[in-house]
Design an enzyme around this catalytic site. Structure first.
Site, PDB file in Angstrom:
ATOM      1  N   GLU A 118     -22.403  73.238  -3.483  1.00 25.76           N
ATOM      2  CA  GLU A 118     -23.501  72.377  -3.930  1.00 25.76           C
ATOM      3  C   GLU A 118     -24.245  72.980  -5.107  1.00 25.76           C
ATOM      4  OE1 GLU A 118     -27.509  70.657  -4.289  1.00 25.76           O
ATOM      5  OE2 GLU A 118     -26.983  72.722  -3.880  1.00 25.76           O
ATOM      6  N   ASP A 126     -23.663  77.143   0.626  1.00 34.25           N
ATOM      7  CA  ASP A 126     -23.580  78.131  -0.451  1.00 34.25           C
ATOM      8  C   ASP A 126     -24.977  78.467  -0.967  1.00 34.25           C
ATOM      9  OD1 ASP A 126     -23.676  75.439  -1.453  1.00 34.25           O
ATOM     10  OD2 ASP A 126     -23.109  76.147  -3.437  1.00 34.25           O
TER      11      ASP A 126
HETATM   12 ZN   LIG Z   1     -30.190  73.693  -2.130  1.00 38.45          ZN
END
Ligand SMILES: [Zn+2]
Length: 418
Positions: A162, A97
């Site tokens: 994340e 992401d």
């Molecule tokens: Zn990163």
């Protein structure tokens, strides 16, 4: 860049050459144009946190093309490619992401029209951290081609969410997928240095209650805003008292938001709260950080303030909700770790110079692998972390082949093949 992509994309049919740093370096360089092409494919496929389905498909296609031994997507949406089936287990991790592009007027180019220009791959995510994803997957190709692994089951994890909640993806992998690596290699950007830790962090909420009354006679009430203001000033003093660490630096605390409520704008506030961003250095834990904030509230004359760690419960693109506390523990791999020694040797062997060993400024999935679970973790990634979350993000193409070579060399070294 002049590269024959078709030729580079064709898997080799020749038998594996003898493993050597030179053979690894040469093959990574030959593949460089194709690795840049793969990175461009990843950048063009937008994948903000919780919306990674499309980019996972691009990675799956590439893993299939290379001939990974197994490819699966878990319940949270992480893609997990496997090479080898040895008794030992290790993992390379890259989150797939990215953050939003932000103000487009600050970009000199379209952040999602990825291309190679002046020796760099341009676009959002080229550094943080699709460059790491592209290079670890292509390292898998060299590991297979040159026969660099027989001791390990190697997982290559393309992980989700994340940027929203670091380490959540790896809590899922470790708790739900049944994968227990002895070593995790994080591929977040390090400017090709080897990093072995970073500060942890947590998000804390402090709330106080007041007693509302008509604003024309405030002496009848108890204003929650005055209470939280006194606590806020104690938090500022707390920040000055926090300790340092020679490797990781100083712990910090700051207030990122304040809010309050009252029955009307002509009334004394009955509730107020602050949101704290706490960065944790070596030796600082959830318990110690919460105790300090409670003490700060007591010093401000509000021992009954409510102090809590916030939690994260957003849905993944699969629909899965996997709630966790917003506590991301500090971690650092010991300097004497045999894995670190292996990495430093592999680096010198394949890149021909001594590695600079340091730490990340930002936080990574290491908060789960090393911070929560104590698994030895280290990292190297292409691109300069200064470009992470910034406009005009760009990753040098030369970094791609260097990272591919390092990952393959590390596996060869762990297998005793170089
Ligand atoms: Zn990163």
């Amino acid at each position: 860049m002049a590269t024959n992509l078709t030729k580079a994309a064709t898997p080799r049919k020749t038998p594996p050459a003898a493993a050597s740093f030179e053979a690894i370096r040469r093959r990574a360089k030959e593949m460089e144009g194709d690795t840049a092409r793969f990175l461009c494919d990843l950048v063009r496929t937008q994948s903000f946190s919780g919306k990674e389905r499309g980019v996972i498909a691009v990675i799956r296609r590439e893993m299939r093309r290379i001939g990974f031994d197994e490819i699966r997507v878990d319940g949270l949406g992480n893609i997990i490619g496997r090479i080898g089936s040895g008794p030992r287990v290790m993992a390379f991790d890259g989150h797939v992401d990215t953050v939003l592009p932000g103000d487009r007027s600050q970009w000199a180019f379209d952040p999602f029209d990825a291309r190679v220009e002046d020796g760099k791959v341009l676009g959002r995510g080229s550094v943080d951290q699709k460059g790491g994803v592209a290079t670890m997957v292509h390292a898998g190709r060299i590991i297979k081609e040159l026969g660099l692994n027989d001791q390990f089951t190697i997982y290559f994890t393309g992980t989700v969410m994340e940027e929203d909640c670091d380490g959540l993806c790896w809590q899922y992998i470790l708790n739900e997928d049944g994968i227990k690596p002895e070593l995790v290699v994080i591929t977040e950007p390090t400017n090709l240095n080897i990093y072995r830790g970073h500060r942890g962090r947590m998000e804390i909420r402090v709330e106080v209650k007041g007693r509302s009354c008509h604003g024309s006679a405030p002496e009848r009430g108890d204003n929650a805003i005055y209470k939280i203001a006194r606590i806020a000033l104690e938090i500022e003093r707390l920040n000055e008292r926090l300790r340092g660490d020679p490797f990781l630096g100083k712990g910090t605390v700051t207030i990122s938001e304040v809010n309050s409520s009252s029955p009307s704008l002509c009334a004394v506030a009955d509730e107020s709260g602050i949101h704290l961003d706490r960065r944790l250095t070596s030796g600082e834990t959830k318990a110690s950080a919460l105790a300090e904030v409670r003490e700060a509230a007591a010093r401000a004359g509000c021992p009954d303030a409510r102090v809590v760690v916030l939690s994260y419960a957003q849905a993944a693109y699969t629909g899965k909700v996997y709630p966790t506390e917003k506590y991301y523990p500090t971690w650092a791999l010991e300097e004497s770790s045999p894995y670190l020694r292996c990495a430093v040797d592999a680096y010198a062997g394949v890149l021909g110079k001594a590695a600079f060993v340091d730490k990340w400024t930002f936080s990574t999935n290491g908060v789960a692998t090393a911070g929560l679970k104590g698994i030895p973790t280290l990292g190297l990634g292409p691109g300069n972390e200064a470009y992470a979350h910034a406009a005009n993000e760009a990753c040098p193409v030369g970094h791609l082949s260097a990272a591919v070579a390092f990952y393959a060399a590390l596996v060869a070294r762990l297998n005793g093949k170089v």
